[in-house]
Design a protein around this motif. Structure first.
Motif, PDB file in Angstrom:
ATOM      1  N   LEU A 299     -12.216 -35.843   3.909  1.00 20.89           N
ATOM      2  CA  LEU A 299     -13.058 -36.650   1.947  1.00 20.89           C
ATOM      3  C   LEU A 299     -14.127 -34.934   1.013  1.00 20.89           C
ATOM      4  CD1 LEU A 299     -12.871 -39.644   2.516  1.00 20.89           C
ATOM      5  CD2 LEU A 299     -11.382 -38.226   0.761  1.00 20.89           C
ATOM      6  N   ALA A 300     -14.777 -34.180   2.452  1.00 23.10           N
ATOM      7  CA  ALA A 300     -16.070 -33.779   2.128  1.00 23.10           C
ATOM      8  C   ALA A 300     -15.302 -32.919   1.432  1.00 23.10           C
ATOM      9  CB  ALA A 300     -17.722 -33.757   3.263  1.00 23.10           C
ATOM     10  N   ARG A 301     -14.634 -31.946   1.941  1.00 19.33           N
ATOM     11  CA  ARG A 301     -14.442 -31.209   1.961  1.00 19.33           C
ATOM     12  C   ARG A 301     -13.333 -31.002   0.761  1.00 19.33           C
ATOM     13  NH1 ARG A 301     -14.178 -28.038   6.897  1.00 19.33           N
ATOM     14  NH2 ARG A 301     -16.690 -28.234   7.069  1.00 19.33           N
ATOM     15  N   ALA A 302     -13.350 -31.931   0.377  1.00 20.09           N
ATOM     16  CA  ALA A 302     -11.931 -31.926  -1.062  1.00 20.09           C
ATOM     17  C   ALA A 302     -12.915 -32.311  -2.437  1.00 20.09           C
ATOM     18  CB  ALA A 302     -11.113 -32.716  -0.956  1.00 20.09           C
ATOM     19  N   PHE A 303     -13.630 -32.827  -2.017  1.00 19.55           N
ATOM     20  CA  PHE A 303     -14.773 -33.487  -2.796  1.00 19.55           C
ATOM     21  C   PHE A 303     -16.114 -33.476  -3.115  1.00 19.55           C
ATOM     22  CE2 PHE A 303     -11.149 -36.745  -2.946  1.00 19.55           C
ATOM     23  CZ  PHE A 303     -10.026 -36.091  -3.741  1.00 19.55           C
ATOM     24  N   TRP A 304     -16.891 -32.808  -2.320  1.00 17.27           N
ATOM     25  CA  TRP A 304     -18.556 -31.965  -1.919  1.00 17.27           C
ATOM     26  C   TRP A 304     -18.477 -31.050  -2.674  1.00 17.27           C
ATOM     27  CZ3 TRP A 304     -20.812 -34.894   2.572  1.00 17.27           C
ATOM     28  CH2 TRP A 304     -21.105 -35.933   2.312  1.00 17.27           C
ATOM     29  N   PRO A 305     -19.598 -30.362  -3.179  1.00 15.75           N
ATOM     30  CA  PRO A 305     -20.801 -31.722  -4.079  1.00 15.75           C
ATOM     31  C   PRO A 305     -19.588 -32.013  -5.331  1.00 15.75           C
ATOM     32  CG  PRO A 305     -20.704 -29.323  -3.950  1.00 15.75           C
ATOM     33  CD  PRO A 305     -19.736 -29.313  -3.721  1.00 15.75           C
ATOM     34  N   GLY A 306     -20.194 -33.032  -5.439  1.00 19.20           N
ATOM     35  CA  GLY A 306     -19.220 -34.150  -5.629  1.00 19.20           C
ATOM     36  C   GLY A 306     -19.477 -35.453  -5.971  1.00 19.20           C
TER      37      GLY A 306
ATOM     38  N   SER B 253     -22.476 -39.649  11.898  1.00 14.04           N
ATOM     39  CA  SER B 253     -22.194 -39.492  12.861  1.00 14.04           C
ATOM     40  C   SER B 253     -20.601 -39.380  12.067  1.00 14.04           C
ATOM     41  CB  SER B 253     -21.785 -40.822  14.017  1.00 14.04           C
ATOM     42  OG  SER B 253     -20.468 -40.602  14.211  1.00 14.04           O
ATOM     43  N   TRP B 254     -20.322 -38.094  12.015  1.00 14.39           N
ATOM     44  CA  TRP B 254     -19.365 -37.711  11.301  1.00 14.39           C
ATOM     45  C   TRP B 254     -17.442 -37.885  12.247  1.00 14.39           C
ATOM     46  CZ3 TRP B 254     -20.083 -36.212   6.360  1.00 14.39           C
ATOM     47  CH2 TRP B 254     -19.485 -34.763   5.502  1.00 14.39           C
ATOM     48  N   ASN B 255     -16.757 -38.029  10.951  1.00 18.15           N
ATOM     49  CA  ASN B 255     -15.355 -38.157  11.541  1.00 18.15           C
ATOM     50  C   ASN B 255     -14.614 -37.107  11.091  1.00 18.15           C
ATOM     51  OD1 ASN B 255     -14.963 -39.720   9.409  1.00 18.15           O
ATOM     52  ND2 ASN B 255     -15.545 -41.951  10.364  1.00 18.15           N
ATOM     53  N   THR B 256     -13.453 -37.168  11.029  1.00 17.98           N
ATOM     54  CA  THR B 256     -12.236 -36.541  10.578  1.00 17.98           C
ATOM     55  C   THR B 256     -11.804 -36.879   9.165  1.00 17.98           C
ATOM     56  OG1 THR B 256     -10.942 -36.627  12.664  1.00 17.98           O
ATOM     57  CG2 THR B 256      -9.619 -35.724  10.659  1.00 17.98           C
ATOM     58  N   ALA B 257     -12.196 -37.877   8.108  1.00 16.87           N
ATOM     59  CA  ALA B 257     -11.589 -38.306   7.504  1.00 16.87           C
ATOM     60  C   ALA B 257     -12.824 -37.755   6.115  1.00 16.87           C
ATOM     61  CB  ALA B 257     -11.455 -40.188   7.094  1.00 16.87           C
ATOM     62  N   ALA B 258     -14.197 -38.006   6.567  1.00 15.72           N
ATOM     63  CA  ALA B 258     -15.538 -37.394   6.099  1.00 15.72           C
ATOM     64  C   ALA B 258     -15.070 -36.012   6.371  1.00 15.72           C
ATOM     65  CB  ALA B 258     -16.873 -38.078   6.839  1.00 15.72           C
ATOM     66  N   ASN B 259     -14.467 -35.312   6.884  1.00 15.79           N
ATOM     67  CA  ASN B 259     -14.638 -33.879   6.870  1.00 15.79           C
ATOM     68  C   ASN B 259     -13.171 -33.538   6.046  1.00 15.79           C
ATOM     69  OD1 ASN B 259     -15.589 -31.622   8.509  1.00 15.79           O
ATOM     70  ND2 ASN B 259     -13.422 -31.425   9.206  1.00 15.79           N
TER      71      ASN B 259
ATOM     72  N   GLY C  43      -6.030 -41.220  -2.105  1.00 16.77           N
ATOM     73  CA  GLY C  43      -5.634 -41.724  -0.797  1.00 16.77           C
ATOM     74  C   GLY C  43      -4.743 -39.961  -0.940  1.00 16.77           C
ATOM     75  N   ALA C  44      -4.798 -38.659  -1.491  1.00 17.64           N
ATOM     76  CA  ALA C  44      -3.879 -37.544  -1.206  1.00 17.64           C
ATOM     77  C   ALA C  44      -4.614 -36.879  -0.516  1.00 17.64           C
ATOM     78  CB  ALA C  44      -3.997 -37.080  -2.904  1.00 17.64           C
ATOM     79  N   VAL C  45      -5.729 -37.412  -0.073  1.00 19.79           N
ATOM     80  CA  VAL C  45      -6.510 -36.286   1.351  1.00 19.79           C
ATOM     81  C   VAL C  45      -6.132 -37.418   2.448  1.00 19.79           C
ATOM     82  CG1 VAL C  45      -8.734 -35.642   1.147  1.00 19.79           C
ATOM     83  CG2 VAL C  45      -8.006 -35.154  -1.270  1.00 19.79           C
ATOM     84  N   ILE C  46      -6.784 -38.550   2.558  1.00 20.01           N
ATOM     85  CA  ILE C  46      -6.030 -38.866   3.333  1.00 20.01           C
ATOM     86  C   ILE C  46      -5.493 -40.307   2.996  1.00 20.01           C
ATOM     87  CG2 ILE C  46      -9.073 -38.688   4.548  1.00 20.01           C
ATOM     88  CD1 ILE C  46      -9.423 -41.216   3.478  1.00 20.01           C
ATOM     89  N   GLY C  47      -5.186 -40.476   2.586  1.00 24.60           N
ATOM     90  CA  GLY C  47      -3.404 -40.985   2.639  1.00 24.60           C
ATOM     91  C   GLY C  47      -4.019 -42.374   2.092  1.00 24.60           C
TER      92      GLY C  47
END
Ligand code: TXA
Ligand code: MG
Length: 318
Positions: free
Chosen positions: A88-95, A80-86, A207-211
């Motif tokens: 973080l995934a955009r910033a660091f996936w694949p990775g 189940s997806w949420n805003t933080a996942a969105n 922290g730079a992405v989601i605080g």
């Protein structure tokens, strides 16, 4: 003369990939390279295959595994997806970032992989060979680090082979791991995200992405058993923050202040280089029969936080 008919255990390239695909689809386990460390993989939807991982690794069944998928869409089919996942995934996936999220109802990943929890740890690796394996098998792959329980993670195919010997018949060799430290594990199932395991992506980067995020406390030990005190351990004893080794100790240096000729994780004092060399250096010193290692201080900022976390656990006798 007897000819050895057994297929090669360590194999690379398209031949390796094809054997690995067939093995995964047949419900067998395969070790494979990722950008962090080597994983011990199996079809995450196949109970028996996942059970083989636990057996081969000697891992307690209460300790859940990371499930690897090809992209964010595949992840969204399982959790189940949420805003933080969105974000973080955009910033660091694949990775090298693993997100813990609630399992979706009907999620086809074996409950054994998530150790019966209603959450799943999921990540999208960036390593080319890992990605090819995921796209050719077309299934989520559960994979813990390819080491026996409690030991150091392997960063080369040879390390994996040394760890398991004939017990493991297929290791997909994608060369030495570029990062050398496991992925960062972040729990996104609580109101405030919690860092369960420091790793290749630093707290500062997250922290730079989601605080700012909370760090795991004693209570979360059960939640992420990879946080067990003694873990990542070589056979040799470790003494930390040592500048002057005593008789019988081998010094593992860091930075330009290390004595000439000492083993050095990074002569330039570069934390990324030290992270890459970390497990392989400890493994090589162990294999050479050294009994006592003394580790020079390593800064605790950035990637140093994850390196010091591994060192503390490796040195712990708890
Ligand atoms: O870099 C990596 O993450 C490597 C490569 C192969 O991807 N994998 C790896 O897996 O290090 P493993 O199994 O050695 O570590 C997984 C960590 C453990 O600390 C485990 O407790 C935690 O993730 N974990 C897995 N599922 C979890 C869940 N549902 N809730 C909380 N923690 C979980
Ligand atoms: Mg591990």
């Amino acid at each position: 003369m007897q000819v050895d008919q057994k297929p090669q255990r360590v194999i690379s390239g398209s031949k390796g990939l094809q054997r690995a695909r067939l093995a995964i689809q047949a419900g067998d386990i395969v070790a494979f390279s990722t950008e962090t460390v080597y994983g011990l993989g199996a079809d995450a939807t196949n109970n028996q295959a996942v059970a083989k991982i636990f057996k081969t690794k000697g891992r307690p069944r209460f300790n859940p595994l990371i499930v690897h998928v090809l992209n964010e869409n595949d992840a969204k089919n399982l959790v189940s997806w949420n805003t933080a996942a969105n974000k973080l995934a955009r910033a660091f996936w694949p990775g090298p970032l693993t997100l813990v999220l609630p399992r979706l109802p009907g999620c086809k990943v074996s409950f054994l992989a998530s150790a019966g929890l209603d959450t799943l740890a999921i990540r999208v690796p960036s390593h080319n060979l890992a990605r090819k394996l995921l796209s050719s098998t077309d299934c989520p792959i559960a994979a813990p680090s390819a080491n026996k329980f409690g030991r150091m993670s392997p960063t080369t195919a040879l390390h994996v082979d040394e760890e398991f010997g004939p017990e493991l018949t297929l290791i997909l060799d994608g060369g030495p791991c570029a990062l050398g430290l496991e992925s960062t594990v972040v729990d996104l199932t609580t109101k405030r995200p919690v860092l369960l395991r420091p790793g290749s992506i630093t707290n500062e980067e997250i922290g730079a992405v989601i605080g700012p995020i909370a760090t795991a406390t004693q209570h979360s030990k059960i939640k992420s058993p990879g946080m067990l005190d003694r873990h990542y351990a070589p056979k040799a004893s470790l003494r930390l923050n040592v500048n002057a080794p005593v008789d019988g100790e081998v010094l593992v240096g860091f930075g330009p202040l290390a004595p000439d000729g000492a083993v050095n994780l990074s002569p330039a004092g570069d934390l990324l280089e030290a992270a890459t060399n970390f497990f392989s250096t400890l493994r090589e010193l162990d294999s050479a029969g050294n009994k006592k290692l003394a580790i020079m201080p390593i800064p605790t900022s950035g990637l140093g936080f994850a390196i010091n976390d591994r060192l503390k656990r490796a040195a712990s006798d708890a």
